[in-house]
Design a protein around this motif. Structure first.
Motif, PDB file in Angstrom:
ATOM      1  N   HIS A  26       0.823  -1.369   0.134  1.00 23.55           N
ATOM      2  CA  HIS A  26       0.065   0.062   0.059  1.00 23.55           C
ATOM      3  C   HIS A  26       0.714   1.360   0.096  1.00 23.55           C
ATOM      4  CE1 HIS A  26      -3.238  -2.871   1.103  1.00 23.55           C
ATOM      5  NE2 HIS A  26      -3.884  -2.238   0.875  1.00 23.55           N
ATOM      6  N   LEU A  27       0.483   2.334  -0.571  1.00 18.09           N
ATOM      7  CA  LEU A  27       1.007   3.455  -0.805  1.00 18.09           C
ATOM      8  C   LEU A  27       1.193   3.995   0.806  1.00 18.09           C
ATOM      9  CD1 LEU A  27      -0.708   5.122  -3.799  1.00 18.09           C
ATOM     10  CD2 LEU A  27       1.603   3.995  -3.782  1.00 18.09           C
ATOM     11  N   ASP A  81      -6.703   5.668   0.118  1.00 19.75           N
ATOM     12  CA  ASP A  81      -5.838   5.600  -0.893  1.00 19.75           C
ATOM     13  C   ASP A  81      -4.358   5.402  -0.354  1.00 19.75           C
ATOM     14  OD1 ASP A  81      -7.618   6.284  -2.568  1.00 19.75           O
ATOM     15  OD2 ASP A  81      -7.525   8.404  -2.340  1.00 19.75           O
ATOM     16  N   TYR A  82      -4.226   5.513   1.069  1.00 22.11           N
ATOM     17  CA  TYR A  82      -2.737   5.450   1.496  1.00 22.11           C
ATOM     18  C   TYR A  82      -2.986   4.675   2.859  1.00 22.11           C
ATOM     19  CZ  TYR A  82      -3.855  10.169   2.589  1.00 22.11           C
ATOM     20  OH  TYR A  82      -4.750  11.213   2.863  1.00 22.11           O
TER      21      TYR A  82
END
Length: 252
Positions: free
Chosen positions: A60-61, A75-76
């Motif tokens: 994962h970012l 998203d992160y």
């Protein structure tokens, strides 16, 4: 006749080798060795879980913006400081990792009282064993209560929640949605800290049994407190594992 005499001589020879039977290899009793084997197998289990966490975390970012500009997003991966910043009776105050640091200190204190209980057992001091076992049970139960509060807060979530792309809002975390970030973060948190909490609960049950046996004088009759020492090994293992869980979830 010669063969019979030779066989008799062999059987009657004193067993002095480490693994000849009738001895305690590495000066550890059978019970202690079995406890070490169990702890070794449990180490592999926790290592597998934490390795899985590391691999999923790597996939994962990471958030790369300014720390004070951080907002929760799927998203992160979330910053632990922003997730675990609540403290009982201090609603709305940002106290990053303060509560989990308190939990860790309580568990370390329980390890110290466990050492004192084992040491008292070596001295055959019944009263001291009872006292330090009781303190260990108290600290362990407090840690478990703290973990329950942290889980409750994590599940309930913050008042702001998280706004999804479709405009809907979610609050808190469960196995399918997570306001703090990707759902897998919540899944791993529940699974790994829950597994560790189960170990703590099992340890408390064992400590209560040891305490009752100590009060009834069972160890005095046996002439040793080895059972307390074996449960102590388990308890120290639980404490040690928490150090790694703490590092993975709250510091990395």
């Amino acid at each position: 006749m010669s063969s019979t005499t030779s066989s008799s001589t062999t059987l009657d020879r004193p067993k002095t080798g480490t693994w000849d039977g009738g001895n305690e290899p590495m000066k550890a009793s059978y019970g202690k060795l079995m406890m070490w084997f169990f702890l070794l197998s449990d180490t592999f289990t926790f290592a597998a879980f934490l390795t899985t966490y590391g691999l999923i975390r790597h996939r994962h970012l990471a958030y790369i913006g300014a720390h004070d500009k951080f907002v929760f997003s799927n998203d992160y991966w979330p910053i632990p400081d922003k997730v675990f910043n609540a403290f009982p009776f201090f609603h709305g105050i940002d106290l990053p990792l303060a509560f989990v640091a308190l939990m860790t200190m309580i568990l370390i204190l329980s390890s110290v009282t466990m050492v004192l209980a084992v040491e008292a057992g070596h001295r055959m001091d019944k009263k001291d064993v009872e006292k330090w076992l009781l303190w260990t049970i108290l600290f362990g139960s407090t840690f478990l209560g703290c973990q329950a509060w942290e889980w409750t807060h994590f599940i309930t979530g913050t008042e702001a929640g998280l706004t999804l792309y479709d405009g809907s809002k979610i609050f808190g975390a469960n196995l399918t949605v997570n306001q703090y970030g990707p759902p897998l973060f919540a899944d791993l948190f529940f699974f790994i800290t829950g597994f560790h909490g189960t170990h703590v609960f099992s340890g408390i049950v064992l400590l209560i049994i040891m305490f009752i046996m100590a009060v009834n004088g069972a160890f005095q009759k046996r002439g040793h407190y080895e059972m307390v020492e074996k449960v102590g090994l388990y308890w120290h293992f639980v404490d040690l594992v928490w150090v790694f869980v703490f590092t993975f979830f709250y510091l990395v």
